[in-house]
Motif scaffolding. Structure first.
Motif, PDB file in Angstrom:
ATOM      1  N   SER A 202       9.059  -0.960  -0.442  1.00 34.11           N
ATOM      2  CA  SER A 202       8.972  -2.191   0.421  1.00 34.11           C
ATOM      3  C   SER A 202      10.490  -2.565   0.914  1.00 34.11           C
ATOM      4  N   LYS A 203      11.445  -1.707   0.545  1.00 31.05           N
ATOM      5  CA  LYS A 203      12.770  -1.954   0.848  1.00 31.05           C
ATOM      6  C   LYS A 203      13.145  -2.025   2.224  1.00 31.05           C
ATOM      7  N   GLY A 204      13.620  -3.216   2.681  1.00 30.97           N
ATOM      8  CA  GLY A 204      13.909  -3.463   4.169  1.00 30.97           C
ATOM      9  C   GLY A 204      12.725  -3.900   4.953  1.00 30.97           C
ATOM     10  N   VAL A 205      11.583  -3.943   4.423  1.00 30.30           N
ATOM     11  CA  VAL A 205      10.536  -4.368   5.130  1.00 30.30           C
ATOM     12  C   VAL A 205      10.493  -5.893   5.168  1.00 30.30           C
ATOM     13  N   GLU A 206      10.377  -6.525   6.276  1.00 30.06           N
ATOM     14  CA  GLU A 206      10.492  -7.952   6.479  1.00 30.06           C
ATOM     15  C   GLU A 206       9.281  -8.712   6.725  1.00 30.06           C
ATOM     16  N   ASP A 207       8.256  -7.895   7.288  1.00 29.28           N
ATOM     17  CA  ASP A 207       6.932  -8.585   7.902  1.00 29.28           C
ATOM     18  C   ASP A 207       6.132  -8.878   6.672  1.00 29.28           C
ATOM     19  N   ALA A 208       5.986  -9.997   6.509  1.00 32.53           N
ATOM     20  CA  ALA A 208       5.001 -10.539   5.290  1.00 32.53           C
ATOM     21  C   ALA A 208       3.753  -9.892   5.093  1.00 32.53           C
ATOM     22  N   THR A 209       2.947  -9.514   6.018  1.00 28.28           N
ATOM     23  CA  THR A 209       1.618  -8.773   5.887  1.00 28.28           C
ATOM     24  C   THR A 209       1.824  -7.418   5.280  1.00 28.28           C
ATOM     25  N   LEU A 210       2.942  -6.674   5.993  1.00 29.69           N
ATOM     26  CA  LEU A 210       3.125  -5.273   5.495  1.00 29.69           C
ATOM     27  C   LEU A 210       3.409  -5.369   3.960  1.00 29.69           C
ATOM     28  N   LEU A 211       4.396  -6.694   3.600  1.00 27.84           N
ATOM     29  CA  LEU A 211       4.701  -6.562   2.280  1.00 27.84           C
ATOM     30  C   LEU A 211       3.449  -6.900   1.411  1.00 27.84           C
ATOM     31  N   ARG A 212       2.494  -7.812   1.879  1.00 27.64           N
ATOM     32  CA  ARG A 212       1.449  -8.034   1.225  1.00 27.64           C
ATOM     33  C   ARG A 212       0.612  -6.712   1.158  1.00 27.64           C
ATOM     34  N   TYR A 213       0.473  -5.799   2.198  1.00 22.25           N
ATOM     35  CA  TYR A 213      -0.269  -4.514   1.918  1.00 22.25           C
ATOM     36  C   TYR A 213       0.484  -3.460   0.964  1.00 22.25           C
ATOM     37  N   LEU A 214       1.689  -3.508   0.987  1.00 23.51           N
ATOM     38  CA  LEU A 214       2.388  -2.630   0.032  1.00 23.51           C
ATOM     39  C   LEU A 214       2.235  -3.172  -1.545  1.00 23.51           C
ATOM     40  N   ARG A 215       2.326  -4.924  -1.681  1.00 24.10           N
ATOM     41  CA  ARG A 215       2.327  -5.040  -2.904  1.00 24.10           C
ATOM     42  C   ARG A 215       0.563  -4.555  -3.310  1.00 24.10           C
ATOM     43  N   TRP A 216      -0.215  -4.763  -2.588  1.00 25.67           N
ATOM     44  CA  TRP A 216      -1.701  -4.311  -2.714  1.00 25.67           C
ATOM     45  C   TRP A 216      -1.682  -2.735  -3.266  1.00 25.67           C
ATOM     46  N   ARG A 217      -1.024  -2.153  -2.284  1.00 22.22           N
ATOM     47  CA  ARG A 217      -0.948  -0.505  -2.414  1.00 22.22           C
ATOM     48  C   ARG A 217      -0.248  -0.091  -3.836  1.00 22.22           C
ATOM     49  N   ASN A 218       0.550  -0.607  -4.221  1.00 21.33           N
ATOM     50  CA  ASN A 218       1.372  -0.666  -5.377  1.00 21.33           C
ATOM     51  C   ASN A 218       0.819  -1.045  -6.667  1.00 21.33           C
TER      52      ASN A 218
END
Lengths: 281, 172
Positions: A202-218
């Motif tokens: 999630s390094k450098g990712v700013e968008d909240a939804t993408l971050l949420r997806y990544l958190r779920w993915r990881n």
């Protein structure tokens, strides 16, 4: 006398007939079995067929120009523009999760940025991509026709211009990252890396939804320091979903229109960026 | 109807109608040569040194089935929808063979140049490949992993992109 059995003993032309019947995934798998098969599975004619079937005739003309001028093989060309990942679908049910084919993915990013993220938006995008079966359709279609398809999203002229220019560049240019395309910004580029290239950081990712997806993915859950954004994933009743939708709509309106940042006006910036959908119950 | 004799590599003779035999373009052109040389009357014996008896028998099953009344010499089918569907079912059952047999069949179809059969066999092999991991394909088709280190690395990178081998890689 029995002819020696085994794949390598098959004549090349027969191998090519067999391989032409395979989907991209199987072809990639074949290429990883042994040297002989690798050579056959990377055959130019096979990948040109794949490109033609996937993107249509108009796009193929652009592809041909690109392949000839950059002197790359069709395999390399297609490899960069295809996605074979099977990313798991999250309960967030984002539009981008559905369209993991890179071209469709970038189109969906262009269309869903600066929208409320309501179900209507989602349906409009699905309909648009369904209506335009392949990239060639977009290249040939009238601007007005395409604009009318996405009217509910607003900004249709800008969006269609971006989609068309992106489509041409997608095939014609020797691009490395979608942010090189007209109208595509950091959000598109991040989204492409995450969904089409399987990046998990999630390094450098700013968008909240993408971050949420990544958190779920990881991690497999949405445990979030900020409770306002917490939307429970499973077993959420209609009540909860209704609230969630309202929140996303409200924040969409708050950030949505009329706030162009200087220097970035040509980039369709995404604020809510996401189409958050209630999970089916 | 004229009959011809097809002689397999191990010397077994098969008597078939010239119509069925001509589904193979190789045999067809051989027949034309023979006819021109030996005249219309003499028995026509076509030696096929590249096809063994059991494979030839299997190929001829196909040829006979596909030249039943309703098909013309070139194999193009002028028949009812029912007949076409029957043939499709027959073809599917015909393809229920071992991988080894399928090999011999595809080689024979290539050598004898029977377009319909070749197409059918290729589809059969493609069906065997679909959905298998590289490891699985190697086992199934007796392929040997002969990549060098550098190539292996290249493949690993491609396949990470394609994620076909994710589980296998995780094990290593």
């Amino acid at each position: 006398m029995t002819p020696q059995a085994g794949f390598p003993s098959l004549p090349l032309e027969t191998c090519l007939v067999i391989f032409a019947k395979l989907d991209v995934n199987s072809l990639i798998n074949m290429a990883a079995t042994c040297r002989g098969m690798r050579v056959v599975a990377k055959e130019n004619s096979l990948w040109k067929q794949i490109a033609a079937a996937k993107w249509g005739r108009e796009a193929l003309a652009l592809c041909e120009k690109n392949v000839a001028s950059n002197q790359i093989t069709w395999f390399e060309f297609c490899k960069h523009r295809l996605c074979l990942l099977r990313s798991p679908r999250s309960p967030l049910n984002l539009v981008q999760e559905v369209y993991i084919d890179p071209w469709q993915h970038i189109v969906s990013c262009l269309l869903c940025s600066r929208t409320s993220g309501s179900e209507r938006v989602r349906c409009t995008i699905s309909f648009f991509l369904y209506h335009c079966q392949d990239a060639s359709y977009i290249l040939l279609a009238d601007d007005e026709e395409l604009q009318s398809l996405i009217e509910p999203l607003g900004l249709q002229e800008t969006r269609i211009r971006a989609v068309k220019q992106m489509t041409v560049a997608f095939f014609e240019k020797d691009w490395k990252d979608p942010s090189e395309f007209y109208g595509c910004g950091k959000f598109t580029s991040d989204s492409w890396r995450i969904f089409c290239r399987g990046e998990r950081s999630s390094k450098g990712v700013e968008d909240a939804t993408l971050l949420r997806y990544l958190r779920w993915r990881n991690t497999g859950s949405f445990v979030d320091p900020n409770p306002r954004q917490l939307r429970s994933s499973k077993g959420a009743g209609t009540k909860c979903n209704g609230v969630a939708k309202k929140v996303s709509e409200r924040s969409g309106r708050k950030h949505g229109r009329g706030q162009t940042e200087p220097g970035n006006s040509r980039v369709l910036r995404s604020h809510t960026k996401n189409i958050v959908m209630a999970p089916p119950h | 109807m004229r009959t011809v004799i097809l002689r397999s590599s191990d010397g077994a003779d098969h008597i078939v109608s010239s119509e069925a035999a001509s589904l193979s373009r190789t045999v067809q052109s051989l027949l034309e040569e023979l006819e021109a040389k030996e005249g219309e009357e003499s028995p026509l014996i076509v030696p096929l040194p590249n096809v063994c008896d059991c494979t030839l028998r299997k190929v001829l099953q196909y040829c006979i089935q596909h030249t039943e009344p309703g098909t013309n010499l070139t194999g193009r089918i002028h028949v009812s929808e029912t007949r076409r569907r029957d043939l499709e079912v027959w073809d599917r059952n015909y393809m229920l063979v071992s991988t080894d047999e399928l090999y011999h069949l595809v080689m024979a179809a290539h050598y004898l140049n029977v377009p319909g059969l070749l197409e059918l066999c290729c589809e059969g092999i493609a069906n065997l490949i679909r959905g298998k991991s590289p490891q699985h394909v190697r086992q199934h088709f007796g392929l040997v992993n002969n990549f060098e280190k550098a190539e292996e690395e290249d493949i690993r990178r491609t396949n990470l992109w394609a994620l076909v081998d994710e589980k296998e890689l995780a094990k290593k």
